[in-house]
Design a protein around this motif. Structure first.
Motif, PDB file in Angstrom:
ATOM      1  N   GLY A  56       1.017  -1.212  -0.002  1.00 47.17           N
ATOM      2  CA  GLY A  56      -0.080  -0.158   0.055  1.00 47.17           C
ATOM      3  C   GLY A  56       0.774   1.296   0.048  1.00 47.17           C
ATOM      4  N   LEU A  57       1.852   1.290   0.838  1.00 54.21           N
ATOM      5  CA  LEU A  57       2.831   2.568   0.976  1.00 54.21           C
ATOM      6  C   LEU A  57       3.607   2.731  -0.629  1.00 54.21           C
ATOM      7  CD1 LEU A  57       4.448   2.077   4.356  1.00 54.21           C
ATOM      8  CD2 LEU A  57       2.671   3.809   3.625  1.00 54.21           C
ATOM      9  N   LEU A  58       3.925   1.387  -1.143  1.00 51.65           N
ATOM     10  CA  LEU A  58       4.789   1.591  -2.412  1.00 51.65           C
ATOM     11  C   LEU A  58       3.685   2.042  -3.482  1.00 51.65           C
ATOM     12  CD1 LEU A  58       6.855   0.973  -4.332  1.00 51.65           C
ATOM     13  CD2 LEU A  58       6.010  -1.489  -4.314  1.00 51.65           C
ATOM     14  N   ALA A  59       2.423   1.535  -3.541  1.00 52.69           N
ATOM     15  CA  ALA A  59       1.531   1.903  -4.634  1.00 52.69           C
ATOM     16  C   ALA A  59       1.184   3.390  -4.442  1.00 52.69           C
ATOM     17  CB  ALA A  59       0.086   1.233  -4.385  1.00 52.69           C
ATOM     18  N   GLY A  60       0.850   3.761  -3.262  1.00 51.60           N
ATOM     19  CA  GLY A  60       0.503   5.429  -2.969  1.00 51.60           C
ATOM     20  C   GLY A  60       1.870   6.334  -3.363  1.00 51.60           C
ATOM     21  N   THR A  61       3.292   5.762  -3.106  1.00 46.82           N
ATOM     22  CA  THR A  61       4.278   6.466  -3.352  1.00 46.82           C
ATOM     23  C   THR A  61       4.343   6.398  -4.839  1.00 46.82           C
ATOM     24  OG1 THR A  61       5.128   5.927  -1.317  1.00 46.82           O
ATOM     25  CG2 THR A  61       6.613   6.727  -2.705  1.00 46.82           C
ATOM     26  N   ALA A  62       4.339   5.283  -5.474  1.00 47.71           N
ATOM     27  CA  ALA A  62       4.368   5.410  -6.851  1.00 47.71           C
ATOM     28  C   ALA A  62       3.541   6.139  -7.684  1.00 47.71           C
ATOM     29  CB  ALA A  62       4.147   3.878  -7.394  1.00 47.71           C
ATOM     30  N   ASP A  63       2.268   6.150  -7.156  1.00 47.36           N
ATOM     31  CA  ASP A  63       1.080   7.111  -7.889  1.00 47.36           C
ATOM     32  C   ASP A  63       1.675   8.506  -7.804  1.00 47.36           C
ATOM     33  OD1 ASP A  63      -0.484   4.950  -8.710  1.00 47.36           O
ATOM     34  OD2 ASP A  63      -1.732   5.022  -6.846  1.00 47.36           O
ATOM     35  N   ALA A  64       1.811   8.949  -6.520  1.00 46.74           N
ATOM     36  CA  ALA A  64       2.451  10.165  -6.264  1.00 46.74           C
ATOM     37  C   ALA A  64       3.469  10.698  -7.197  1.00 46.74           C
ATOM     38  CB  ALA A  64       2.588  10.537  -4.887  1.00 46.74           C
ATOM     39  N   VAL A  65       4.704   9.925  -7.153  1.00 46.04           N
ATOM     40  CA  VAL A  65       5.779  10.210  -7.754  1.00 46.04           C
ATOM     41  C   VAL A  65       5.765  10.215  -9.378  1.00 46.04           C
ATOM     42  CG1 VAL A  65       8.246   9.435  -8.412  1.00 46.04           C
ATOM     43  CG2 VAL A  65       7.426   9.729  -6.056  1.00 46.04           C
ATOM     44  N   LEU A  66       5.147   9.022  -9.931  1.00 47.07           N
ATOM     45  CA  LEU A  66       5.119   8.639 -11.317  1.00 47.07           C
ATOM     46  C   LEU A  66       3.925  10.063 -11.827  1.00 47.07           C
ATOM     47  CD1 LEU A  66       5.593   5.102 -11.338  1.00 47.07           C
ATOM     48  CD2 LEU A  66       7.125   6.666 -12.171  1.00 47.07           C
TER      49      LEU A  66
END
Length: 146
Positions: free
Chosen positions: A124-134
């Motif tokens: 969940g942390l990875l997905a949210g961070t990837a969404d924000a950065v990408l």
């Protein structure tokens, strides 16, 4: 951290060099190339106090970053453009590069080695961070004049 990890006797980490591990057995992976992958890793490291779970980085070429997540967890999630999911299923097999903890592992290094045998990057942390950065990077690149 390397000494502590060796004491855990994590059998999927090679003693030297690097090896390919079949996705879906010990873990799946999320791969993000280049600076975007490094930004995601930095944010996760900051959010988790320096222990986001096991992350492997390439030091050359595409400079991809591999986030090792729980096996079987990546299949039913939407990911932003720029993310490659490495998992296994019917008619699909992926392999994930895993370096040794020390010695000659070029072109791979541990961005963050595992801190315990069962520790993985929180999906969940990875997905949210990837969404924000990408999401930021995609918007910038789409609006930039060519």
């Amino acid at each position: 951290m390397n000494t502590q990890t060796r004491e855990l006797n994590i059998d999927w980490i090679p003693a030297s060099g690097f090896q390919l591990r079949k996705a879906g057995v010990q873990f799946d992976a999320v791969r993000i190339e280049g600076d975007a992958g490094r930004r995601v890793a930095e944010v996760l490291e900051e959010m988790t106090g320096g222990d986001p779970g096991p992350i492997v980085a390439e030091v050359r070429g595409a400079r991809a970053v591999y986030f090792l997540v729980r096996a079987g967890s990546t299949g039913y999630r939407a990911w932003p453009r720029g993310v490659t999911v490495l998992n296994s299923g019917p008619n699909r097999v992926s392999y994930i590069p895993v370096p040794a903890l020390s010695g000659g592992t070029w072109p791979l290094v541990w961005w963050c080695p595992p801190s315990s045998a069962g520790r993985r990057v929180h999906l969940g942390l990875l997905a949210g961070t990837a969404d924000a950065v990408l999401g930021e990077g995609s918007a910038e690149s789409e609006s930039s004049p060519v």
